[in-house]
Design a protein around this motif. Structure first.
Motif, PDB file in Angstrom:
ATOM      1  N   THR A   1       0.850  -1.195   0.000  1.00 17.47           N
ATOM      2  CA  THR A   1       0.000   0.000   0.000  1.00 17.47           C
ATOM      3  C   THR A   1       0.881   1.239   0.000  1.00 17.47           C
ATOM      4  N   PRO A   2       0.715   2.139  -0.996  1.00 18.30           N
ATOM      5  CA  PRO A   2       1.598   3.318  -1.075  1.00 18.30           C
ATOM      6  C   PRO A   2       1.343   4.243   0.096  1.00 18.30           C
ATOM      7  N   PRO A   3       2.379   4.778   0.694  1.00 24.01           N
ATOM      8  CA  PRO A   3       2.200   5.724   1.815  1.00 24.01           C
ATOM      9  C   PRO A   3       1.567   7.012   1.295  1.00 24.01           C
ATOM     10  N   ALA A   4       1.061   7.764   2.233  1.00 22.15           N
ATOM     11  CA  ALA A   4       0.381   9.015   1.862  1.00 22.15           C
ATOM     12  C   ALA A   4       1.335  10.005   1.202  1.00 22.15           C
ATOM     13  N   TRP A   5       2.595   9.998   1.696  1.00 20.55           N
ATOM     14  CA  TRP A   5       3.526  10.964   1.132  1.00 20.55           C
ATOM     15  C   TRP A   5       3.818  10.696  -0.348  1.00 20.55           C
ATOM     16  N   ALA A   6       3.610   9.438  -0.826  1.00 16.97           N
ATOM     17  CA  ALA A   6       3.871   9.116  -2.229  1.00 16.97           C
ATOM     18  C   ALA A   6       2.937   9.910  -3.145  1.00 16.97           C
TER      19      ALA A   6
END
Length: 414
Positions: free
Chosen positions: A62-67
Motif C-alpha cells: 500500500t503506497p504511503p500518503a507521502w507518495a
C-alpha cells in the motif's frame, strides 16, 4: 432528414480528424503552459492509477500518503520546465526515486524525468542530459538494490535507462531538424533578399540606360530645333527663303525626334504588348557620315580625320562611339556655334578612340556663352557612363586656345 449532410458535400472522417489534430496542435503551440499543465495532469493520473492497481492486485505494498504528495509535486514541477529546466529535473528525479523506493515496479512518474531530459536536450545541452540520465539509472539501481538484493538483475533498470536514452535521442533529432529547417529558411530568406537586391540593381541600371538613351535621342534634335527656330525668327522678314529652309530643318528634326522616341517606347513595351518589332537597328559607325552631314547642314564646319585601318566594331562599342560623336557635336552647336570642329577616328588593334575638338566660337556668333563643364551636365555624365559600361574612358576639358576637346577611348577586347 435531420442531421443529413448537404447534397453534394462529402465529409471525410480522416479530414475531420486531421483538422481536429491541427487545431489542438496550434492551440498548444500558441499556449505552451496549457500543454505543460495537461501533460502534468496526465502523468499524475497515470501514476495514481498505477499505485491503486498495484495495491489492489497485491503487486505493490500500500503506497504511503507521502507518495501521493511527492508525485503531485513532481508533476507540478513540469509547469516550470521551460524557464527552470535543471531545477525541474532535480525535483522530478528526487520525486521519482522516492516513489520508486515504495514500489516494486517502475512507476509512470518516470515520465516526468523523461520530460525534463527532453527539455534540457532541446535547449542544446545534450551531453549534460546524457550524464543526468546515467546518474538517474545508477541511482535507481542503487535504491532498488537496497530494498531488493536481486534488483540489479531485473529488467527495470534497463527500462529506466532505455526510456532516458530514447527521450534524449528523440529530443536531439527534433532539435537537429529544427536547426535544419531554420537554416533552410535563412538561406531562402537570404536568397530572396539577393533576388530583390539584384532586381533593384537591374531596375537602377535600366533607368540609367533609358535616361542616357532619351538624352542622346532628344538632346541633338532639340538643339537643332532651338537653333533653327531662332534662325527662322531672325530671318523671317528679311530673308524668307532662308527662313523657310530653317523651318524645313525644324520639321525634319521634329520628325526624327518622333521616330526615335517611338523606337525607344517600342523597346520599353512588355513582350506581347505589340506584334510590331523595331524595324531600325541601333545606330553605329555606319551612320556616322549621315550624322556629320546633318550637323554640317546646320552650319557647323566639320572636318573628319581617320587614322589606322577601319574595321567593324563590337556592337556595344559601335553604339557608344556613335553616341559620343553625336553628343560632342551637339555640345559644340549649343556652346560654340559656328566654331570649326575636327572629328578624329583612331582605329588601333587594342582600342578605338573618338576625339572631337572645336576652336573658340567666332565673334558675333550667338551661343550660350559657355563651354561644356567636364564635371557636370547630363550629356558628359551619360558619355562617361556609356564609356565605362564597355570598359572605356572619357576625357573632356578646355583647350589652351579657348576651345574644347572631348575624347573617348573604347577597348576592343575586355
Amino acid at each position: 432528414m435531420p442531421g443529413a449532410a448537404a447534397p453534394g458535400v462529402v465529409v471525410s472522417t480522416d479530414a475531420a480528424e486531421s483538422i481536429w489534430r491541427r487545431g489542438w496542435s496550434r492551440f498548444f503551440r500558441n499556449h505552451p503552459h496549457w500543454f505543460d499543465a495537461a501533460l502534468a495532469i496526465v502523468i499524475y493520473l497515470m501514476t495514481a492509477s498505477a499505485m491503486i492497481v498495484g495495491d489492489r492486485m497485491g503487486n505493490d505494498p500500500t503506497p504511503p500518503a507521502w507518495a501521493w504528495i511527492v508525485s503531485g509535486i513532481a508533476c507540478a514541477a513540469l509547469l516550470f520546465r521551460r524557464i527552470h529546466p535543471w531545477p525541474v529535473l532535480a525535483v522530478t528525479v528526487v520525486g521519482f526515486l522516492l516513489v520508486q523506493s515504495a514500489s516494486q515496479d517502475v512507476p509512470p512518474l518516470i515520465l516526468t524525468v523523461v520530460t525534463a531530459l527532453v527539455t534540457i536536450t532541446l535547449a542544446g545541452q545534450r551531453w549534460p542530459a546524457i550524464i543526468a540520465a546515467v546518474a538517474v539509472t545508477l541511482a535507481t539501481m542503487l535504491i532498488g538494490t537496497i530494498t531488493d538484493a536481486t534488483y540489479w538483475s531485473h529488467p527495470r533498470p534497463i527500462a529506466v535507462a532505455s526510456l532516458c536514452a530514447l527521450s534524449i535521442a528523440f529530443a536531439d533529432a527534433i532539435r537537429n531538424r529544427r536547426a535544419y529547417v531554420a537554416a533552410v529558411e535563412e538561406r531562402a530568406r537570404r536568397a530572396e533578399e539577393s533576388r530583390e537586391q539584384e532586381a533593384s540593381r537591374r531596375v537602377g541600371d535600366e533607368r540609367l540606360r533609358i535616361a542616357r538613351e532619351l538624352h542622346d535621342v532628344l538632346a541633338h534634335h532639340i538643339a537643332v530645333i532651338n537653333v533653327q527656330a531662332g534662325v527662322a525668327g531672325h530671318l523671317l522678314e528679311r530673308q524668307p527663303d532662308q527662313a523657310r529652309e530653317a523651318l524645313d530643318h525644324v520639321r525634319a528634326a521634329a520628325r526624327s525626334v518622333l521616330s526615335e522616341m517611338q523606337a525607344v517606347v517600342t523597346v520599353l513595351r512588355e513582350p506581347g504588348d505589340s506584334t510590331a518589332e523595331p524595324s531600325e537597328p541601333l545606330p553605329g559607325m555606319d551612320g556616322i557620315d549621315d550624322l556629320v552631314d546633318g550637323f554640317r547642314a546646320l552650319g557647323l564646319q566639320i572636318d573628319t580625320v581617320v587614322s589606322g585601318a577601319p574595321a567593324p566594331l563590337p556592337a556595344a562599342v559601335d553604339l557608344v562611339a556613335y553616341r559620343a560623336v553625336q553628343e560632342s557635336l551637339t555640345n559644340v552647336g549649343k556652346h560654340a556655334g559656328n566654331a570649326p570642329v575636327v572629328v578624329e577616328f583612331d582605329y588601333r588593334p587594342e582600342a578605338f578612340t573618338v576625339t572631337v575638338t572645336n576652336r573658340p566660337a567666332r565673334a558675333g556668333t550667338r551661343t550660350s556663352g559657355r563651354q561644356p563643364n567636364p564635371t557636370g551636365g547630363f550629356g558628359l555624365i551619360g558619355m562617361r557612363e556609356r564609356a565605362g559600361s564597355v570598359g572605356g574612358q572619357l576625357r573632356a576639358q578646355p583647350t589652351s586656345d579657348g576651345g574644347f576637346v572631348t575624347s573617348v577611348t573604347l577597348p576592343l577586347s575586355r
